[in-house]
Design a protein around this motif. Structure first.
Motif, PDB file in Angstrom:
ATOM      1  N   ARG A   1      40.272  29.633  32.866  1.00  0.00           N
ATOM      2  CA  ARG A   1      41.002  30.877  32.966  1.00  0.00           C
ATOM      3  C   ARG A   1      40.853  31.419  34.390  1.00  0.00           C
ATOM      4  O   ARG A   1      39.814  31.218  35.028  1.00  0.00           O
ATOM      5  CB  ARG A   1      40.502  31.894  31.944  1.00  0.00           C
ATOM      6  N   ALA A   2      41.837  32.121  34.809  1.00  0.00           N
ATOM      7  CA  ALA A   2      41.815  32.679  36.170  1.00  0.00           C
ATOM      8  C   ALA A   2      41.432  34.152  36.151  1.00  0.00           C
ATOM      9  O   ALA A   2      41.682  34.860  35.163  1.00  0.00           O
ATOM     10  CB  ALA A   2      43.198  32.515  36.804  1.00  0.00           C
ATOM     11  N   THR A   3      40.795  34.557  37.214  1.00  0.00           N
ATOM     12  CA  THR A   3      40.473  35.975  37.420  1.00  0.00           C
ATOM     13  C   THR A   3      41.015  36.361  38.804  1.00  0.00           C
ATOM     14  O   THR A   3      40.650  35.729  39.811  1.00  0.00           O
ATOM     15  CB  THR A   3      38.962  36.226  37.364  1.00  0.00           C
ATOM     16  N   ASP A   4      41.881  37.394  38.857  1.00  0.00           N
ATOM     17  CA  ASP A   4      42.480  37.721  40.146  1.00  0.00           C
ATOM     18  C   ASP A   4      41.557  38.629  40.952  1.00  0.00           C
ATOM     19  O   ASP A   4      40.461  39.008  40.513  1.00  0.00           O
ATOM     20  CB  ASP A   4      43.867  38.342  39.975  1.00  0.00           C
ATOM     21  N   ALA A   5      41.979  38.992  42.158  1.00  0.00           N
ATOM     22  CA  ALA A   5      41.147  39.769  43.080  1.00  0.00           C
ATOM     23  C   ALA A   5      40.849  41.155  42.541  1.00  0.00           C
ATOM     24  O   ALA A   5      39.850  41.798  42.923  1.00  0.00           O
ATOM     25  CB  ALA A   5      41.845  39.868  44.446  1.00  0.00           C
ATOM     26  N   ALA A   6      41.692  41.624  41.641  1.00  0.00           N
ATOM     27  CA  ALA A   6      41.468  42.954  41.065  1.00  0.00           C
ATOM     28  C   ALA A   6      40.551  42.897  39.849  1.00  0.00           C
ATOM     29  O   ALA A   6      40.219  43.923  39.254  1.00  0.00           O
ATOM     30  CB  ALA A   6      42.810  43.578  40.653  1.00  0.00           C
ATOM     31  N   ASN A   8      41.283  41.146  37.057  1.00  0.00           N
ATOM     32  CA  ASN A   8      42.000  40.860  35.798  1.00  0.00           C
ATOM     33  C   ASN A   8      41.750  39.399  35.369  1.00  0.00           C
ATOM     34  O   ASN A   8      41.815  38.475  36.200  1.00  0.00           O
ATOM     35  CB  ASN A   8      43.512  41.070  35.994  1.00  0.00           C
ATOM     36  N   VAL A   9      41.424  39.257  34.083  1.00  0.00           N
ATOM     37  CA  VAL A   9      41.091  37.911  33.534  1.00  0.00           C
ATOM     38  C   VAL A   9      42.210  37.439  32.612  1.00  0.00           C
ATOM     39  O   VAL A   9      42.714  38.209  31.784  1.00  0.00           O
ATOM     40  CB  VAL A   9      39.754  37.950  32.765  1.00  0.00           C
ATOM     41  N   ASP A  10      42.578  36.217  32.769  1.00  0.00           N
ATOM     42  CA  ASP A  10      43.606  35.614  31.894  1.00  0.00           C
ATOM     43  C   ASP A  10      43.069  35.594  30.459  1.00  0.00           C
ATOM     44  O   ASP A  10      42.079  34.909  30.167  1.00  0.00           O
ATOM     45  CB  ASP A  10      43.912  34.186  32.364  1.00  0.00           C
TER      46      ASP A  10
END
Length: 243
Positions: A1-6, A8-10
């Motif tokens: 799963r990806a986690t963005d710079a802000a 937020n987790v998929d």
């Protein structure tokens, strides 16, 4: 799963499931022709312990090619043949020890010969026949006077036969089951009735002649004769017989 710079987790991670299969499948031949077959065709049924496996077949040492069960062959030549089949599972594992079977095609019909037989005509109510085939190991079937064929062996004897015409047939069956459809046959006649002899002409009695002539016949056409004068041994003669 990806986690963005802000941060937020998929919430729906990407997923994948797979199976490791390094075991080669086993192949089994379930149905096949007889080891010695009278047919120029052959059909093989086969299976694998791995459901979903595909198959490759080879006839008489040829390259393996894709096949499915049942696998049929036709117009096979006389002689020895071999069949191999191997399974390949869905992972690509190939059976390294293909199932195999060898058999022989024999479509040649045996020939039958009557070697010994009674005379014709015969005065005996018994008869014995000797017979053989040009194929070693063949078995035989006999019949007398048009009855059904039945297993027999050489020599084949019969007794208590009635007077009159008779016929004997014998056919060979080889180890592959090929039957001689042109059975060997022999016809003969049994004649146990003694002929009757009649003197048809003879000298007067008493006679003033030192010569005598006899005419005679039988109630059976083709009969031969033997004569005796004054108690001597019977000897071949024909009518008329003169002395």
């Amino acid at each position: 799963r990806a986690t963005d710079a802000a941060g937020n987790v998929d919430p729906t991670p990407a997923a994948y499931t797979w199976t490791v299969d390094t075991q080669a499948p086993e192949t089994t031949i379930d149905s096949k022709p007889e080891g010695l077959s009278s047919s120029a065709s052959a059909t093989f049924g086969f299976s694998s312990d791995n459901l979903g496996a595909s198959f490759q077949c080879s006839l008489d040492g040829a390259a393996f090619t894709a096949c499915s069960t049942p696998q049929a062959y036709s117009d096979l030549a006389e002689g020895a043949h071999s069949f191999r089949v191997r399974a390949t599972d869905e992972a690509g594992n190939v059976d390294a020890s293909p199932a195999s079977y060898s058999w022989t095609v024999d479509t040649r019909v045996p020939d039958t010969t009557i070697d010994t037989k009674p005379a014709s005509p015969s005065t005996s109510a018994s008869a014995s026949f000797g017979f053989s085939s040009d194929e070693a190991g063949a078995s035989f079937q006999c019949r007398l006077d048009g009855a059904a064929f039945a297993a027999c062996s050489s020599p084949k004897g019969y007794s208590g036969l009635p007077a009159g015409a008779h016929s004997f047939e014998v056919r060979a069956v080889d180890a592959a089951g090929n039957v001689d459809e042109t059975s060997a046959a022999y016809s003969w006649t049994i004649d146990t009735r003694a002929p009757q002899t009649t003197i048809d002409s003879k000298p007067a009695n008493p006679s003033a002649s030192a010569s005598a002539s006899f005419g005679f016949s039988s109630d059976e056409a083709g009969a031969t004769f033997r004569c005796s004068l004054d108690g001597a041994t019977f000897a071949a003669c024909s009518s008329p017989r003169a002395y």
